[in-house]
Design a protein around this motif. Structure first.
Motif, PDB file in Angstrom:
ATOM      1  N   CYS A  80      -1.615   6.794   8.970  1.00  0.00           N
ATOM      2  CA  CYS A  80      -0.463   6.692   8.070  1.00  0.00           C
ATOM      3  C   CYS A  80       0.653   5.893   8.729  1.00  0.00           C
ATOM      4  O   CYS A  80       1.159   6.275   9.788  1.00  0.00           O
ATOM      5  CB  CYS A  80       0.021   8.097   7.716  1.00  0.00           C
ATOM      6  SG  CYS A  80       1.581   8.160   6.830  1.00  0.00           S
ATOM      7  N   ILE A  81       1.071   4.796   8.116  1.00  0.00           N
ATOM      8  CA  ILE A  81       2.104   3.953   8.704  1.00  0.00           C
ATOM      9  C   ILE A  81       3.412   4.708   8.874  1.00  0.00           C
ATOM     10  O   ILE A  81       4.140   4.509   9.854  1.00  0.00           O
ATOM     11  CB  ILE A  81       2.321   2.667   7.871  1.00  0.00           C
ATOM     12  CG1 ILE A  81       3.309   1.725   8.557  1.00  0.00           C
ATOM     13  CG2 ILE A  81       2.769   2.994   6.456  1.00  0.00           C
ATOM     14  CD1 ILE A  81       2.897   1.271   9.941  1.00  0.00           C
ATOM     15  N   ALA A 218      -1.038   1.161  -1.807  1.00  0.00           N
ATOM     16  CA  ALA A 218      -2.031   0.828  -2.835  1.00  0.00           C
ATOM     17  C   ALA A 218      -3.399   1.282  -2.360  1.00  0.00           C
ATOM     18  O   ALA A 218      -3.980   0.691  -1.449  1.00  0.00           O
ATOM     19  CB  ALA A 218      -2.026  -0.670  -3.114  1.00  0.00           C
ATOM     20  N   TYR A 219      -3.906   2.338  -2.984  1.00  0.00           N
ATOM     21  CA  TYR A 219      -5.192   2.902  -2.595  1.00  0.00           C
ATOM     22  C   TYR A 219      -6.328   2.125  -3.264  1.00  0.00           C
ATOM     23  O   TYR A 219      -6.220   1.680  -4.412  1.00  0.00           O
ATOM     24  CB  TYR A 219      -5.267   4.370  -2.987  1.00  0.00           C
ATOM     25  CG  TYR A 219      -4.400   5.257  -2.130  1.00  0.00           C
ATOM     26  CD1 TYR A 219      -4.927   5.880  -1.000  1.00  0.00           C
ATOM     27  CD2 TYR A 219      -3.060   5.468  -2.429  1.00  0.00           C
ATOM     28  CE1 TYR A 219      -4.136   6.695  -0.197  1.00  0.00           C
ATOM     29  CE2 TYR A 219      -2.266   6.279  -1.636  1.00  0.00           C
ATOM     30  CZ  TYR A 219      -2.806   6.888  -0.525  1.00  0.00           C
ATOM     31  OH  TYR A 219      -2.003   7.689   0.268  1.00  0.00           O
ATOM     32  N   ILE A 220      -7.444   2.015  -2.533  1.00  0.00           N
ATOM     33  CA  ILE A 220      -8.601   1.263  -3.017  1.00  0.00           C
ATOM     34  C   ILE A 220      -9.614   2.186  -3.684  1.00  0.00           C
ATOM     35  O   ILE A 220     -10.286   1.797  -4.640  1.00  0.00           O
ATOM     36  CB  ILE A 220      -9.264   0.487  -1.853  1.00  0.00           C
ATOM     37  CG1 ILE A 220      -8.203  -0.328  -1.082  1.00  0.00           C
ATOM     38  CG2 ILE A 220     -10.370  -0.414  -2.359  1.00  0.00           C
ATOM     39  CD1 ILE A 220      -7.406  -1.281  -1.934  1.00  0.00           C
ATOM     40  N   LEU A 286      -3.672  -2.579   6.384  1.00  0.00           N
ATOM     41  CA  LEU A 286      -4.822  -2.119   5.616  1.00  0.00           C
ATOM     42  C   LEU A 286      -5.597  -1.130   6.484  1.00  0.00           C
ATOM     43  O   LEU A 286      -5.938  -1.440   7.629  1.00  0.00           O
ATOM     44  CB  LEU A 286      -5.719  -3.303   5.228  1.00  0.00           C
ATOM     45  CG  LEU A 286      -6.972  -3.002   4.409  1.00  0.00           C
ATOM     46  CD1 LEU A 286      -6.628  -2.293   3.105  1.00  0.00           C
ATOM     47  CD2 LEU A 286      -7.747  -4.302   4.124  1.00  0.00           C
ATOM     48  N   VAL A 287      -5.833   0.072   5.962  1.00  0.00           N
ATOM     49  CA  VAL A 287      -6.661   1.044   6.660  1.00  0.00           C
ATOM     50  C   VAL A 287      -8.117   0.677   6.408  1.00  0.00           C
ATOM     51  O   VAL A 287      -8.555   0.573   5.252  1.00  0.00           O
ATOM     52  CB  VAL A 287      -6.358   2.480   6.192  1.00  0.00           C
ATOM     53  CG1 VAL A 287      -7.308   3.472   6.862  1.00  0.00           C
ATOM     54  CG2 VAL A 287      -4.905   2.840   6.500  1.00  0.00           C
ATOM     55  N   VAL A 357      -6.669   1.777   2.022  1.00  0.00           N
ATOM     56  CA  VAL A 357      -5.336   1.694   1.430  1.00  0.00           C
ATOM     57  C   VAL A 357      -4.540   0.572   2.081  1.00  0.00           C
ATOM     58  O   VAL A 357      -4.614   0.363   3.293  1.00  0.00           O
ATOM     59  CB  VAL A 357      -4.598   3.058   1.561  1.00  0.00           C
ATOM     60  CG1 VAL A 357      -4.439   3.456   3.025  1.00  0.00           C
ATOM     61  CG2 VAL A 357      -3.229   3.037   0.875  1.00  0.00           C
ATOM     62  N   PHE A 358      -3.787  -0.166   1.264  1.00  0.00           N
ATOM     63  CA  PHE A 358      -2.789  -1.105   1.758  1.00  0.00           C
ATOM     64  C   PHE A 358      -1.471  -0.349   1.918  1.00  0.00           C
ATOM     65  O   PHE A 358      -1.082   0.454   1.047  1.00  0.00           O
ATOM     66  CB  PHE A 358      -2.554  -2.234   0.761  1.00  0.00           C
ATOM     67  CG  PHE A 358      -3.568  -3.344   0.787  1.00  0.00           C
ATOM     68  CD1 PHE A 358      -3.518  -4.348   1.734  1.00  0.00           C
ATOM     69  CD2 PHE A 358      -4.574  -3.379  -0.166  1.00  0.00           C
ATOM     70  CE1 PHE A 358      -4.446  -5.377   1.749  1.00  0.00           C
ATOM     71  CE2 PHE A 358      -5.505  -4.402  -0.170  1.00  0.00           C
ATOM     72  CZ  PHE A 358      -5.454  -5.402   0.785  1.00  0.00           C
ATOM     73  N   THR A 359      -0.758  -0.613   3.012  1.00  0.00           N
ATOM     74  CA  THR A 359       0.608  -0.125   3.179  1.00  0.00           C
ATOM     75  C   THR A 359       1.474  -1.265   3.681  1.00  0.00           C
ATOM     76  O   THR A 359       0.971  -2.270   4.202  1.00  0.00           O
ATOM     77  CB  THR A 359       0.677   1.075   4.148  1.00  0.00           C
ATOM     78  OG1 THR A 359       0.164   0.684   5.430  1.00  0.00           O
ATOM     79  CG2 THR A 359      -0.099   2.258   3.615  1.00  0.00           C
TER      80      THR A 359
END
Length: 361
Positions: A80-81, A218-220, A286-287, A357-359
Motif C-alpha cells: 500500500c503506497i 484503480a483496481y484491476i 502498479l502492484v 492496482v494502480f496507485t
C-alpha cells in the motif's frame, strides 16, 4: 487536487476476514484525529498485543515488556503506497525515542492474498528497513479489537496502557510526534537532548504531490474495477483477448492481449500483453506479482508512447525497462516537470505476471 483538509481519494476494499471493511486513505487530515480510541476499540490494547501472534519481529523481552512504555501502533500493509509513505516517520520516531521509552509496533494487516505469506512480509520489512517489532494480523483479529478503519492507522498509547490518540491516513505527522513527546514527558522521560527536526522520505516513500494529484487508486481485479475501456466488458475468471480502446479519458484504462481477470488481479496468459492508464499525477505505481515459475518478467513503461527518460520511477530505467521479481508495489513514473494528463503504458514480455492496482502520488 489541493491537499488542504480534504480526505483525498478513498478506495474501499472488502477484506476476506469476515465483514471487516478496510480502506486506504491517501490523505485523511480531518477524518480521524481523535484524542482517544475510536468507537468500539478495546480499553486494554496491551493485552490484545500480548495475546496476538505471530510476531514476525518480536518485542525485546516479549509483549509484556510493553507495560510502562509509550507505544505507537501502526496498522500497515506492505504493498500500500499510503503505508509506505508513512515509514520514514515511523523509522525516525523509533530511532529518536526508542531509548526514551517509546516502542513502535507494526501490525501488518494484508490487503492482497500474497501479503498473507509471512516469508514475503519478512522480506519486504527487511528491504523497507522496518527495524521495530512487527506482528502479522492475517485474520484481522488485532484490527477488529482496535476498531481500526484503514491503512495507515496510528494508535498512541500512554505508559498506563490507555489509547490517547488515534489517527488514520497520511499527514499531520508533526502533531503525531508532539503527542509522542507529550506522553513520554508524562512518563517522566527527559527529552531535552532530542531535537525535533524535519522528516522526509525518498524514492517511493516521498510525500505525494498532493496539489497535482488527480487520479485515484484503480483496481484491476473485477471486484473493484472501474472505468475499464477495452471493447466489451471484463470477462470474469477466464482467459479472453482484449484490445486497446480507441481513446482513454482521464482515469480510465484498458488491456491488450490475452488476460484472465480474477476478483483480485488480472493475469497475463498470452505471450505478450499490455495495460494502459490515463493519469494526472507526479507518480504512477502498479502492484505486480511474479510468474508462478519464479523467473523474472521483463516489462517496459512508456509515457504518451515515449520512453520516460528523466521521468522514470525507481523501478524502471530511463528507457522504461523494469523487471518483476517479487510481489510488491513498483514505481513506474516520477515526473520531474509539469504535471498534465498523460497515458502510461506497461508492456510485459511473457505470460504469468499479475496486475493488482494502480496507485498515484
Amino acid at each position: 487536487m489541493a491537499k488542504g483538509r480534504s480526505i483525498g481519494f478513498i478506495a474501499a476494499a472488502l477484506v476476506a476476514a469476515g465483514a471487516v471493511t478496510a480502506t486506504c486513505f491517501g490523505d485523511a487530515l480531518g477524518i480521524a484525529q481523535a484524542q482517544s480510541a475510536p468507537f468500539g476499540a478495546t480499553s486494554r490494547p496491551l493485552e490484545v498485543l500480548g495475546s496476538a501472534k505471530p510476531w514476525l519481529a518480536a518485542v525485546p523481552g516479549g509483549p509484556q515488556a510493553l507495560r510502562g512504555k509509550v507505544v505507537m501502533v501502526n496498522f500497515w500493509t506492505y504493498s500500500c503506497i499510503n503505508s509506505l509513505r508513512a515509514l520514514p516517520y515511523l523509522r525516525a520516531w523509533n530511532e529518536r525515542y526508542g531509548d526514551k521509552g517509546l516502542v513502535v509496533v507494526g501490525v501488518h494487516a494484508p490487503e492482497f492474498a500474497f501479503e498473507h505469506d509471512a516469508a514475503k512480509v519478512r522480506l519486504a520489512a527487511s528491504e523497507l528497513k522496518v527495524g521495530y517489532p512487527n506482528l502479522q494480523d492475517n485474520d484481522y483479529a488485532v484490527w477488529q479489537r482496535f476498531a481500526n478503519k484503514g491503512w495507515p492507522g496510528f494508535y498512541f498509547i500512554d505508559a498506563d496502557g490507555r489509547v490517547r490518540g488515534y489517527r488514520i491516513g497520511e499527514g499531520d505527522y508533526a502533531s503525531g510526534e508532539q503527542l509522542i513527546r507529550k506522553l513520554l514527558a508524562e512518563a517522566g522521560r527527559d527529552l531535552s537532548d532530542v531535537p525535533v527536526s524535519p522528516i522526509s522520505g525518498t524514492g517511493v516513500e516521498a510525500e505525494a504531490d498532493w496539489a497535482h494529484l488527480g487520479s485515484p487508486e484503480a483496481y484491476i481485479g473485477y471486484d473493484k474495477a472501474k472505468n475499464f475501456r477495452s471493447p466489451g466488458e471484463l470477462r470474469k475468471d477466464r482467459t479472453a483477448s482484449y484490445a486497446a480502446a480507441s481513446d482513454l479519458d482521464l482515469n480510465s484504462w484498458d488491456l491488450t492481449g490475452k488476460w484472465s481477470v480474477g476478483h483480485e488481479f488480472a493475469t497475463l496468459d498470452g505471450a505478450a500483453g499490455a495495460i494502459r492508464f490515463r493519469f494526472h499525477a507526479r507518480d504512477v505505481h502498479l502492484v505486480l506479482g511474479g510468474a508462478s515459475d519464479g523467473r523474472p518478467v521483463r516489462f517496459r513503461v512508456t509515457i504518451d508512447g515515449a520512453a520516460p527518460g528523466a521521468n522514470h520511477g525507481t523501478d524502471v530505467d530511463a528507457a522504461g525497462w523494469g523487471e518483476v521479481r517479487e510481489d510488491r508495489l513498483y514505481q513506474l513514473v516520477r515526473q520531474r516537470g509539469g504535471i498534465a494528463d498523460r497515458t502510461a503504458t506497461v508492456e510485459f514480455s511473457r505470460p504469468g505476471v499479475r496486475a493488482y492496482v494502480f496507485t498515484f502520488g
